[in-house]
Design a protein around this motif. Structure first.
Motif, PDB file in Angstrom:
ATOM      1  N   HIS A 213       0.673  -1.197  -0.003  1.00  0.00           N
ATOM      2  CA  HIS A 213      -0.003   0.138   0.025  1.00  0.00           C
ATOM      3  C   HIS A 213       0.941   1.147   0.054  1.00  0.00           C
ATOM      4  O   HIS A 213       0.350   2.519  -0.265  1.00  0.00           O
ATOM      5  CB  HIS A 213      -0.903  -0.037   1.233  1.00  0.00           C
ATOM      6  CG  HIS A 213      -0.070   0.019   2.518  1.00  0.00           C
ATOM      7  ND1 HIS A 213      -0.440   1.337   3.323  1.00  0.00           N
ATOM      8  CD2 HIS A 213       0.734  -0.718   3.034  1.00  0.00           C
ATOM      9  CE1 HIS A 213       0.170   1.047   4.552  1.00  0.00           C
ATOM     10  NE2 HIS A 213       0.928  -0.228   4.420  1.00  0.00           N
ATOM     11  N   GLU A 214       1.932   1.200   0.049  1.00  0.00           N
ATOM     12  CA  GLU A 214       3.153   2.314   0.258  1.00  0.00           C
ATOM     13  C   GLU A 214       2.540   3.637   1.117  1.00  0.00           C
ATOM     14  O   GLU A 214       2.919   4.533   0.835  1.00  0.00           O
ATOM     15  CB  GLU A 214       3.139   2.902  -1.290  1.00  0.00           C
ATOM     16  CG  GLU A 214       3.673   1.714  -2.368  1.00  0.00           C
ATOM     17  CD  GLU A 214       4.213   2.302  -3.579  1.00  0.00           C
ATOM     18  OE1 GLU A 214       4.885   3.578  -3.591  1.00  0.00           O
ATOM     19  OE2 GLU A 214       4.094   1.689  -4.783  1.00  0.00           O
ATOM     20  N   VAL A 455     -10.513   3.263  -3.700  1.00  0.00           N
ATOM     21  CA  VAL A 455      -9.748   2.112  -2.465  1.00  0.00           C
ATOM     22  C   VAL A 455      -9.003   3.017  -1.757  1.00  0.00           C
ATOM     23  O   VAL A 455      -9.637   2.872  -0.509  1.00  0.00           O
ATOM     24  CB  VAL A 455      -9.366   0.923  -3.198  1.00  0.00           C
ATOM     25  CG1 VAL A 455      -8.816   0.218  -2.062  1.00  0.00           C
ATOM     26  CG2 VAL A 455     -10.400   0.044  -4.059  1.00  0.00           C
ATOM     27  N   ARG A 456      -8.150   3.785  -2.109  1.00  0.00           N
ATOM     28  CA  ARG A 456      -7.474   4.490  -1.309  1.00  0.00           C
ATOM     29  C   ARG A 456      -8.211   5.443  -0.583  1.00  0.00           C
ATOM     30  O   ARG A 456      -7.957   5.582   0.775  1.00  0.00           O
ATOM     31  CB  ARG A 456      -6.252   5.189  -2.271  1.00  0.00           C
ATOM     32  CG  ARG A 456      -5.274   5.867  -1.376  1.00  0.00           C
ATOM     33  CD  ARG A 456      -4.943   7.241  -2.211  1.00  0.00           C
ATOM     34  NE  ARG A 456      -3.791   7.806  -1.595  1.00  0.00           N
ATOM     35  CZ  ARG A 456      -3.706   8.617  -0.392  1.00  0.00           C
ATOM     36  NH1 ARG A 456      -5.037   8.625   0.418  1.00  0.00           N
ATOM     37  NH2 ARG A 456      -2.582   8.963   0.224  1.00  0.00           N
ATOM     38  N   ALA A 457      -9.133   6.214  -1.165  1.00  0.00           N
ATOM     39  CA  ALA A 457      -9.728   7.296  -0.296  1.00  0.00           C
ATOM     40  C   ALA A 457     -10.696   6.721   0.592  1.00  0.00           C
ATOM     41  O   ALA A 457     -11.211   7.350   1.577  1.00  0.00           O
ATOM     42  CB  ALA A 457     -10.622   7.808  -1.426  1.00  0.00           C
ATOM     43  N   ALA A 458     -11.074   5.495   0.348  1.00  0.00           N
ATOM     44  CA  ALA A 458     -12.097   4.768   1.576  1.00  0.00           C
ATOM     45  C   ALA A 458     -11.278   4.428   2.914  1.00  0.00           C
ATOM     46  O   ALA A 458     -12.046   4.617   3.973  1.00  0.00           O
ATOM     47  CB  ALA A 458     -12.367   3.274   0.959  1.00  0.00           C
ATOM     48  N   TRP A 463      -6.844  12.061   1.923  1.00  0.00           N
ATOM     49  CA  TRP A 463      -5.476  12.124   1.186  1.00  0.00           C
ATOM     50  C   TRP A 463      -4.349  12.863   1.929  1.00  0.00           C
ATOM     51  O   TRP A 463      -3.581  13.547   1.580  1.00  0.00           O
ATOM     52  CB  TRP A 463      -5.484  12.673  -0.340  1.00  0.00           C
ATOM     53  CG  TRP A 463      -6.413  11.708  -1.240  1.00  0.00           C
ATOM     54  CD1 TRP A 463      -7.731  11.391  -1.010  1.00  0.00           C
ATOM     55  CD2 TRP A 463      -5.926  11.109  -2.379  1.00  0.00           C
ATOM     56  NE1 TRP A 463      -7.967  10.708  -2.186  1.00  0.00           N
ATOM     57  CE2 TRP A 463      -7.032  10.333  -2.819  1.00  0.00           C
ATOM     58  CE3 TRP A 463      -4.679  10.931  -3.011  1.00  0.00           C
ATOM     59  CZ2 TRP A 463      -6.796   9.607  -4.044  1.00  0.00           C
ATOM     60  CZ3 TRP A 463      -4.546  10.202  -4.020  1.00  0.00           C
ATOM     61  CH2 TRP A 463      -5.639   9.413  -4.551  1.00  0.00           C
ATOM     62  N   LEU A 464      -4.329  12.327   3.442  1.00  0.00           N
ATOM     63  CA  LEU A 464      -3.159  12.930   4.266  1.00  0.00           C
ATOM     64  C   LEU A 464      -2.056  12.069   4.351  1.00  0.00           C
ATOM     65  O   LEU A 464      -0.983  12.411   4.641  1.00  0.00           O
ATOM     66  CB  LEU A 464      -3.950  13.079   5.547  1.00  0.00           C
ATOM     67  CG  LEU A 464      -4.959  14.241   5.649  1.00  0.00           C
ATOM     68  CD1 LEU A 464      -5.338  14.070   7.309  1.00  0.00           C
ATOM     69  CD2 LEU A 464      -4.301  15.709   5.520  1.00  0.00           C
ATOM     70  N   LEU A 465      -2.096  10.738   4.102  1.00  0.00           N
ATOM     71  CA  LEU A 465      -1.257   9.764   4.164  1.00  0.00           C
ATOM     72  C   LEU A 465      -0.436   9.505   2.722  1.00  0.00           C
ATOM     73  O   LEU A 465      -0.815   9.294   1.810  1.00  0.00           O
ATOM     74  CB  LEU A 465      -1.611   8.524   4.354  1.00  0.00           C
ATOM     75  CG  LEU A 465      -2.135   8.182   5.935  1.00  0.00           C
ATOM     76  CD1 LEU A 465      -2.817   6.843   6.047  1.00  0.00           C
ATOM     77  CD2 LEU A 465      -0.938   8.338   6.844  1.00  0.00           C
ATOM     78  N   ASN A 466       0.934   9.723   2.918  1.00  0.00           N
ATOM     79  CA  ASN A 466       1.743   9.963   1.641  1.00  0.00           C
ATOM     80  C   ASN A 466       1.364  10.507   0.543  1.00  0.00           C
ATOM     81  O   ASN A 466       1.036   9.842  -0.562  1.00  0.00           O
ATOM     82  CB  ASN A 466       2.139   8.492   1.578  1.00  0.00           C
ATOM     83  CG  ASN A 466       3.885   8.472   1.403  1.00  0.00           C
ATOM     84  OD1 ASN A 466       4.642   9.387   1.514  1.00  0.00           O
ATOM     85  ND2 ASN A 466       4.306   7.210   0.849  1.00  0.00           N
ATOM     86  N   PRO A 467       0.708  11.931   0.502  1.00  0.00           N
ATOM     87  CA  PRO A 467      -0.272  12.341  -0.589  1.00  0.00           C
ATOM     88  C   PRO A 467       0.537  12.764  -1.836  1.00  0.00           C
ATOM     89  O   PRO A 467      -0.327  12.338  -2.871  1.00  0.00           O
ATOM     90  CB  PRO A 467      -0.422  13.775   0.165  1.00  0.00           C
ATOM     91  CG  PRO A 467       0.528  14.143   1.095  1.00  0.00           C
ATOM     92  CD  PRO A 467       0.962  12.617   1.623  1.00  0.00           C
ATOM     93  N   SER A 468       1.928  12.765  -2.187  1.00  0.00           N
ATOM     94  CA  SER A 468       2.324  12.978  -3.127  1.00  0.00           C
ATOM     95  C   SER A 468       2.848  11.768  -4.179  1.00  0.00           C
ATOM     96  O   SER A 468       3.211  11.689  -5.201  1.00  0.00           O
ATOM     97  CB  SER A 468       3.474  13.967  -3.238  1.00  0.00           C
ATOM     98  OG  SER A 468       3.297  15.263  -2.861  1.00  0.00           O
TER      99      SER A 468
END
Length: 479
Positions: A213-214, A455-458, A463-468
């Motif tokens: 999931h990086e 899926v990521r946004a769920a 989008w705070l985690l490793n956003p770039s």
């Protein structure tokens, strides 16, 4: 080159509150677990993808899952980005921070919590190094299979984030095949448990989703991993060939014959010379390419398997076949291979690519890789996990020459596109990070990317985690 891959613009409101944020984090963590002075932040500004760097807002180094949860709750409440970090060995820029982000490092969470030999599992904190797991159970006749070249330094949390592999994963699988459970802190500080000691958990395979999931779905703080019994014997054998194309074709034929060695590692002539000069492993210097094939089992089993592999190698005009004769010699052979990245760094700056291709395409992709690098006026050393087609061309360049660096990055992008066009994918074990982020559209359609982002946004709606990282900056949902 340092400006070629963009990052998201820092959140101005977060930057304006930096002093308040640092003070609040100091209330959550003891002094030795918080880094915020500019000079002390420098070691965290990049990872092993050293062409890019950003100073983070602060670095939190929690010691427990509870402290991780406290930091995550706080950052979620105030809209502060968080960049998870293990040992910083990421070759795709997966742990590079940005100016408005808190780096959450797990290096202090480095305890082995349980060794359960009857069930053949270990429970470890995320900051435990990969090699430490095997060393802890070696005397009892067990080991942990995934073995990245950086296994002396890389941590299990980072391995889970990138689904790391290694030389011996041809037979035993990569991280996802050896991971049974995790404890994970979600973006809002909620602590969840996925999987456990059983081989298969009930319900949706969320563990499979988390592995790789990086750092974008949560913070893994503990892991339950499989332990495997050591084989009766193991023997690495060196096979030297006239050309990379012959060596690649031999690999494809070995696997096509139904033979699955423990490892098949590849080196071309530049890589052989670099590694031999460093490790003095006894590699043949009169060949154009080298395979390290490790087989295991009883002496009779190894002899029979080796006989079959030699027959296949002869069909590809093998020049050298050298069996390992001692444990010392075996250790040297693997020292040379696992030192490849560090040894290359002694002679030049380099970018390490990570494309994966079908074995039937190995010879073609190796030839085209050389042509691509030659086109840009650069040099390449190929050293990679040939058995599963996970290529690691090292593109050599001068980091102090911006034009040379730009050519190296362009060559790398062309090689990754080549891997996808040959039926492979952008990454086998290094992850997407920032390095391959803008190539995602070369592999996936817009519908594919939208589904992945949903899926990521769920897990992380803001989008705070490793956003770039991972997904192209254009086309993301509005925040």
């Amino acid at each position: 080159m340092s400006d070629a891959i963009p990052f998201l613009a820092p959140r101005a409101d977060v930057l304006a509150r930096r002093a308040r944020i640092v003070a609040d984090l100091a209330d959550l963590l003891p002094p030795e677990c918080l880094v915020h002075e500019a000079r002390e932040l420098v070691p965290f500004e990049t990872d092993a993808f050293v062409s890019y760097r950003r100073l983070p807002l602060a670095v939190a180094l929690p010691r427990t899952t509870a402290e991780v949860a406290a930091v995550m709750r706080y950052c979620h409440r105030y809209g502060i980005p968080v960049v998870p970090r293990g040992a910083g060995t990421s070759l795709s820029g997966g742990a590079i921070p940005q100016e408005d982000a808190v780096v959450l490092g797990l290096s202090k969470m480095n305890s082995i919590l349980e060794i359960d030999l009857p069930n053949r599992v270990a429970v470890v904190q995320a900051g435990v190094t990969n090699l430490n797991i095997s060393e802890s159970v070696s005397a009892d006749g067990f080991f942990y299979a995934p073995d990245p070249s950086s296994q002396l330094a890389c941590t299990i949390g980072g391995n889970i984030g990138m689904n790391s592999g290694g030389a011996h994963c041809l037979k035993y699988g990569v991280t996802t095949n050896n991971l049974l459970g995790v404890r994970m802190v979600l973006v809002d500080g909620t602590v969840i448990e996925l999987g456990g000691k059983a081989l298969d958990a009930a319900g949706y395979d969320l563990l499979g989703l988390v592995c790789g999931h990086e750092g974008q779905l949560g913070i893994v703080t503990e892991a339950t991993v499989r332990l495997i019994a050591k084989p009766e014997g193991a023997r690495p054998v060196l096979f030297g060939f006239e050309s990379s194309e012959e060596a690649g074709a031999c690999v494809a034929d070995i696997i096509a014959a139904g033979i699955i060695p423990v490892a098949i590692e590849f080196m071309d002539k530049p890589a052989i010379e670099i590694c031999e000069a460093f490790a003095h492993a006894g590699y043949p210097l009169d060949v154009g390419a080298l395979l390290i094939v490790e087989i295991e089992g009883s002496e009779a089993e190894m002899d029979a398997t080796l006989k079959d592999i030699v027959e296949i190698a002869r069909r590809h005009a093998v020049k050298t076949v050298r069996e390992c004769q001692s444990a010392t010699e075996a250790a040297l052979i693997w020292k040379g291979r696992k030192s490849a990245f560090g040894a290359t760094g002694r002679i030049a700056d380099y970018i390490c690519m990570d494309g994966t291709v079908p074995l039937s395409q190995l010879s073609h992709v190796l030839k085209k890789t050389t042509e691509i690098v030659d086109h840009y006026g650069l040099r390449v050393a190929n050293v990679f996990h040939a058995g599963d087609g996970n290529m690691h061309p090292l593109i050599l360049f001068n980091a102090n020459d911006p034009e040379d660096a730009a050519r190296a990055e362009a060559a790398g992008n062309d090689i990754l596109k080549l891997c996808v066009d040959a039926g492979g994918c952008l990454t086998g074990e290094h992850g997407v990070g920032i390095e391959k982020r803008d190539l995602m559209r070369h592999q996936y359609s817009e519908a594919d990317l939208a589904q992945q982002m949903a899926v990521r946004a769920a897990f992380d709606p803001g989008w705070l985690l490793n956003p770039s990282k991972v997904f192209p900056l254009e086309g993301r949902p509005a925040q």
